[in-house]
Design a protein around this motif. Structure first.
Motif, PDB file in Angstrom:
ATOM      1  N   TRP A 198       0.262  -1.437   9.989  1.00  0.00           N
ATOM      2  CA  TRP A 198      -0.935  -0.868  10.620  1.00  0.00           C
ATOM      3  C   TRP A 198      -1.507  -1.861  11.637  1.00  0.00           C
ATOM      4  CZ3 TRP A 198      -3.932   3.622   8.906  1.00  0.00           C
ATOM      5  CH2 TRP A 198      -5.117   3.794   9.638  1.00  0.00           C
ATOM      6  N   LYS A 217      -0.067  -0.528  15.039  1.00  0.00           N
ATOM      7  CA  LYS A 217      -1.107   0.399  15.511  1.00  0.00           C
ATOM      8  C   LYS A 217      -2.322  -0.341  16.110  1.00  0.00           C
ATOM      9  CE  LYS A 217      -3.729   4.399  13.714  1.00  0.00           C
ATOM     10  NZ  LYS A 217      -3.291   5.437  14.659  1.00  0.00           N
ATOM     11  N   PRO A 255      -3.311   8.111   6.864  1.00  0.00           N
ATOM     12  CA  PRO A 255      -4.418   8.049   7.830  1.00  0.00           C
ATOM     13  C   PRO A 255      -4.009   7.517   9.204  1.00  0.00           C
ATOM     14  CG  PRO A 255      -4.770   6.498   5.996  1.00  0.00           C
ATOM     15  CD  PRO A 255      -3.609   7.373   5.626  1.00  0.00           C
ATOM     16  N   SER A 256      -2.897   6.800   9.300  1.00  0.00           N
ATOM     17  CA  SER A 256      -2.499   6.313  10.627  1.00  0.00           C
ATOM     18  C   SER A 256      -1.905   7.442  11.455  1.00  0.00           C
ATOM     19  CB  SER A 256      -1.502   5.161  10.516  1.00  0.00           C
ATOM     20  OG  SER A 256      -0.170   5.625  10.594  1.00  0.00           O
ATOM     21  N   ILE A 297       5.239   9.295  -5.509  1.00  0.00           N
ATOM     22  CA  ILE A 297       5.196   8.075  -4.702  1.00  0.00           C
ATOM     23  C   ILE A 297       5.146   8.453  -3.225  1.00  0.00           C
ATOM     24  CG2 ILE A 297       6.674   6.161  -3.957  1.00  0.00           C
ATOM     25  CD1 ILE A 297       7.425   5.705  -6.830  1.00  0.00           C
ATOM     26  N   ILE A 298       4.182   7.900  -2.499  1.00  0.00           N
ATOM     27  CA  ILE A 298       4.064   8.197  -1.069  1.00  0.00           C
ATOM     28  C   ILE A 298       4.135   6.889  -0.296  1.00  0.00           C
ATOM     29  CG2 ILE A 298       2.563   9.083   0.760  1.00  0.00           C
ATOM     30  CD1 ILE A 298       1.352  10.994  -1.258  1.00  0.00           C
ATOM     31  N   ILE A 299       5.060   6.821   0.645  1.00  0.00           N
ATOM     32  CA  ILE A 299       5.215   5.591   1.421  1.00  0.00           C
ATOM     33  C   ILE A 299       5.198   5.919   2.904  1.00  0.00           C
ATOM     34  CG2 ILE A 299       6.613   3.524   1.749  1.00  0.00           C
ATOM     35  CD1 ILE A 299       7.944   4.215  -0.906  1.00  0.00           C
ATOM     36  N   SER A 300       4.404   5.169   3.647  1.00  0.00           N
ATOM     37  CA  SER A 300       4.234   5.463   5.067  1.00  0.00           C
ATOM     38  C   SER A 300       4.828   4.389   5.951  1.00  0.00           C
ATOM     39  CB  SER A 300       2.747   5.568   5.403  1.00  0.00           C
ATOM     40  OG  SER A 300       2.140   6.571   4.632  1.00  0.00           O
ATOM     41  N   ARG A 335       9.271   0.824   8.269  1.00  0.00           N
ATOM     42  CA  ARG A 335       9.603  -0.478   7.674  1.00  0.00           C
ATOM     43  C   ARG A 335       9.291  -0.491   6.184  1.00  0.00           C
ATOM     44  NH1 ARG A 335       7.415  -1.869  12.414  1.00  0.00           N
ATOM     45  NH2 ARG A 335       8.698  -2.921  13.977  1.00  0.00           N
ATOM     46  N   ALA A 336       8.118   0.011   5.812  1.00  0.00           N
ATOM     47  CA  ALA A 336       7.746   0.053   4.389  1.00  0.00           C
ATOM     48  C   ALA A 336       8.732   0.937   3.608  1.00  0.00           C
ATOM     49  CB  ALA A 336       6.315   0.553   4.221  1.00  0.00           C
ATOM     50  N   GLU A 384      12.343  -0.783   3.397  1.00  0.00           N
ATOM     51  CA  GLU A 384      12.357  -1.898   2.438  1.00  0.00           C
ATOM     52  C   GLU A 384      12.274  -1.352   1.002  1.00  0.00           C
ATOM     53  OE1 GLU A 384      12.408  -5.348   2.893  1.00  0.00           O
ATOM     54  OE2 GLU A 384      12.240  -5.478   5.081  1.00  0.00           O
ATOM     55  N   TRP A 385      11.438  -0.342   0.812  1.00  0.00           N
ATOM     56  CA  TRP A 385      11.297   0.249  -0.524  1.00  0.00           C
ATOM     57  C   TRP A 385      12.620   0.841  -0.996  1.00  0.00           C
ATOM     58  CZ3 TRP A 385      11.953   5.071  -2.697  1.00  0.00           C
ATOM     59  CH2 TRP A 385      11.415   5.257  -3.987  1.00  0.00           C
ATOM     60  N   GLU A 409      14.884  -1.892  -2.015  1.00  0.00           N
ATOM     61  CA  GLU A 409      14.463  -2.551  -3.271  1.00  0.00           C
ATOM     62  C   GLU A 409      14.740  -1.705  -4.504  1.00  0.00           C
ATOM     63  OE1 GLU A 409      10.351  -3.747  -3.163  1.00  0.00           O
ATOM     64  OE2 GLU A 409      10.685  -5.189  -1.563  1.00  0.00           O
ATOM     65  N   THR A 410      14.713  -0.377  -4.343  1.00  0.00           N
ATOM     66  CA  THR A 410      14.736   0.478  -5.535  1.00  0.00           C
ATOM     67  C   THR A 410      16.040   1.258  -5.724  1.00  0.00           C
ATOM     68  OG1 THR A 410      13.720   2.289  -4.291  1.00  0.00           O
ATOM     69  CG2 THR A 410      12.220   0.818  -5.495  1.00  0.00           C
ATOM     70  N   ARG A 422      16.395  -8.036   9.967  1.00  0.00           N
ATOM     71  CA  ARG A 422      15.006  -7.641  10.257  1.00  0.00           C
ATOM     72  C   ARG A 422      14.615  -7.946  11.703  1.00  0.00           C
ATOM     73  NH1 ARG A 422      13.784  -9.943   4.750  1.00  0.00           N
ATOM     74  NH2 ARG A 422      13.411  -8.148   3.366  1.00  0.00           N
ATOM     75  N   ASP A 440      13.381  -4.977  14.123  1.00  0.00           N
ATOM     76  CA  ASP A 440      12.146  -5.075  14.909  1.00  0.00           C
ATOM     77  C   ASP A 440      12.408  -4.908  16.393  1.00  0.00           C
ATOM     78  OD1 ASP A 440      10.331  -5.322  12.966  1.00  0.00           O
ATOM     79  OD2 ASP A 440       9.563  -7.262  13.620  1.00  0.00           O
ATOM     80  N   ASP A 500      10.342  -1.879  17.722  1.00  0.00           N
ATOM     81  CA  ASP A 500       9.181  -2.357  18.458  1.00  0.00           C
ATOM     82  C   ASP A 500       9.484  -2.468  19.954  1.00  0.00           C
ATOM     83  OD1 ASP A 500       6.766  -3.441  19.101  1.00  0.00           O
ATOM     84  OD2 ASP A 500       6.799  -5.029  17.606  1.00  0.00           O
TER      85      ASP A 500
END
Lengths: 225, 225
Positions: free
Chosen positions: A100, A104, B49-50, B62-65, B68-69, B72-73, B76-77, B95, B99, B103
């Motif tokens: 974020w 953002k 919200p973003s 489970i909610i992931i936004s 990148r998050a 990675e999740w 990991e899982t 990474r 990026d 980006d």
């Protein structure tokens, strides 16, 4: 620790400040190498072809580019790491907020302000556009309302432990605060959160930053503002 | 696997495509929920919200936004995860390149092209700016030269194993290829790399994407182009 490590940074780069906070929190010994976004530097491009900051040279042989790659690397390799801890879901929430701010907030608020106020001036001597500055400051309000709400829920932005999300948010906000752009009285929970993080020893070096020709706001380095 | 999982995405969002590739590579069972960047959707803002894409809802709780998050999740899982493997230094390199595309490439090339060609049209009916498109295509050349150089060094962008860096790069490039913007004959190593990744089963769903009113280039879905 006594490694020969260097962080290539720019004093008003928020992404660089995130890494400075993280390294200082873990008491890494490192030297800062100054770069300026408006100056092309071929030697630096040989280290990081994207030309972006920060770049971390650890122990003279490991080179890592970009705040996300560096911050994840530090968490993975530091024995006492605790800024990206918890369950996978908790870590996802830290990374969501980190994004974020790194993404953002940076593109909607931080970069336009920095570009108009500093980069343009040093690059070409051009005047800042008041329209762009007004738009960025108006965008900032939404971010501060959200930050204030987050800070009001918990001790820190994600739960009860300090995390990379706090450092990223504080790094970006510290640049706005350098320019005196924040109406802190409108966001009391965000203000106490920022005062708390600003009082940490790791923050000290940031508060003594001065960019030649760009004076920080009068309260920038004050711990009780 | 048989979870009730959903990915909130937009067909021409590169960040969403990265996660679609990763989920498909690990054979997750998930449903796509369409969103359009030019439409404000209050229900979606309540989830993230973003307002940015993608958002992953796993198993309904489970909610992931954010790409990148989420990526990675997943690493990991997922028991069989292998797209962010290796030493910490190797992971830092993955990474760094991720990026680069999420980006640098996105803001210099992908977003301006998408904004001019698609978002503006649906948002306001305004014409694309040929100046902005020309600048983005000129920026793209530097990226393709770098990609071509990387693809020429190794089997994959980071070493000899497929990684998230390949998926991120391919996701972003697939949008440019949808528009037929890539002069593939100038970048032979990048072209063979892209053909290789495009031939993977995980890529199939992307190749059948069609955005109403925006036709893909003639070779977009061809595996031998």
């Amino acid at each position: 620790m006594n490694y020969k490590s260097q962080l290539h940074h720019f004093a008003l780069s928020a992404a660089s400040r995130l890494i400075r906070l993280q390294l200082a929190e873990y008491q890494y010994d490192f030297t800062l190498i100054n770069h300026f976004p408006w100056k092309r530097d071929e030697n630096f491009l040989a280290i990081n072809p994207s030309g972006s900051l920060p770049v971390f040279q650890f122990n003279n042989d490991i080179i890592i580019s970009g705040s996300r790659a560096i911050s994840e690397w530090i968490e993975e390799t530091t024995a006492t790491s605790r800024l990206l801890a918890g369950s996978s879901m908790h870590r996802a929430e830290i990374r969501r907020l980190l994004d974020w701010f790194e993404d953002k907030f940076y593109y909607e608020v931080g970069l336009p302000l920095l570009h108009e106020r500093v980069i343009k001036r040093f690059e070409s001597g051009a005047d800042a556009s008041s329209v762009i500055i007004r738009t960025a400051l108006s965008n900032a309000q939404v971010h501060f309302e959200y930050l204030n709400w987050l800070a009001d829920q918990n001790n820190w932005l994600v739960g009860t432990q300090l995390s990379l999300a706090d450092f990223s948010a504080a790094a970006h906000i510290s640049i706005m605060d350098y320019f005196g752009d924040i109406q802190w009285d409108k966001y009391p929970a965000a203000a106490s959160w920022y005062m708390k993080i600003k009082s940490r020893p790791c923050f000290r070096a940031l508060l003594s930053d001065q960019l030649m020709g760009v004076t920080p706001s009068s309260h920038y380095a004050e711990l009780d503002f």
